[in-house]
Design an enzyme around this catalytic site. Sequence first.
Site, short mmCIF file in Angstrom:
data_model
loop_
_atom_site.label_atom_id
_atom_site.label_comp_id
_atom_site.label_asym_id
_atom_site.label_seq_id
_atom_site.Cartn_x
_atom_site.Cartn_y
_atom_site.Cartn_z
N THR A 132 37.74 42.26 46.27
CA THR A 132 38.56 41.22 46.30
C THR A 132 39.89 41.47 45.26
OG1 THR A 132 36.62 39.68 46.50
CG2 THR A 132 38.62 38.71 45.17
N GLU A 167 32.71 36.13 38.16
CA GLU A 167 33.83 36.36 38.97
C GLU A 167 35.03 37.05 38.30
OE1 GLU A 167 33.15 36.41 41.81
OE2 GLU A 167 33.51 34.39 42.58
N1 HSE Z 1 39.72 32.62 46.42
C1 HSE Z 1 39.29 34.12 46.40
C2 HSE Z 1 40.30 34.95 47.03
C3 HSE Z 1 38.08 34.08 47.13
O1 HSE Z 1 40.58 34.63 48.00
O2 HSE Z 1 40.79 35.86 46.46
C4 HSE Z 1 37.38 35.48 46.85
O3 HSE Z 1 36.22 35.64 47.35
#
Ligand code: HSE
Length: 306
Positions: free
Chosen positions: A180, A128
């Site tokens: 993201t 991640e």
């Molecule tokens: N919590 C993260 C975001 C998840 O919203 O950036 C990304 O899939």
Amino acid sequence: MKKVIIKSPGTVANLVCGFDILGLALNEPNDIMELTLLDEPRVIIHNKDEFDLPTDPEKNVAGVVLLSIMEKMDNKIGFEVTIEKHIKPGSGIGSSAASAAGAAVAANHMLGNIFSTDEVVQFAMNGEKLASGVKHADNIAPCILGGVTLIRSIHPLDIITIPSPDLFVTVVHPQIEVRTSDARQILKQQVSLKDAIRQWGNIAGLVTGFMKNDLDLIGRSLEDVIIEPVRSILIPGFAEVKKNCKEAGALGGGISGSGPSVFMLSKDEGTAKAVESVMKDVYTRIGIDFNTYVTTINKTGVEIVE
Ligand code: HSE
């Protein structure tokens, strides 16, 4: 040669009000990965899909996870992995987490499950970090554990599985890509106390609703006054989809992870399918290609297939 095949599920992170702390696993879609243990310290990656993801392990989400496990094993072993992605990268339904978590669980299985679940989550979070620049576990934890999970803390890691009703999940993925990292960059760094109080109420309400099987409370709590007002601008048709889905009977929903997918929870399959057709209508009218899924909450997480 030791080999394992695993199935790694898509996930919905945030669950609207719980940015970076809540997530659930889906029964559809899933990535398939085949992992072989090597007796030399190298990571070899093959992609069996059309997404053209990097095969350099340093630049591949599964690759960095396997490299970190290899290092932990004093570089005495290596891995060869074949990845068949069905979860489109940049969709908002946990594509990078599926690769990262799948690689970590498969490698741990090959090594005789020597690592604890928390350690497997830690390895997977390296993926991640590569994908979004930040270690967050709200896709990784539900992907590995299944169900609905709360990540109370990352440092130190504190993951809680929340029992949940057997809800249906409808997801629409409009075919635009939202990275993201970009969707995080546009967020405000300050939150007003008034908004924070409202959000805390919703998070507590959502968790209580899951635990008490109180569907109305779940619906009322699926409200986000902090992240959604900013990110929804990146998703064409968002307000209309949300309004029409609720009119079609959805309990509620919102942006899946960092988007552009939008998810809705429903109490039964009939409603979940009615919600799907409302989603299809909106994106057909707007003229954006889309995929939809009508599925349920995956209770097992990454599965060893053989
Ligand atoms: N919590 C993260 C975001 C998840 O919203 O950036 C990304 O899939």
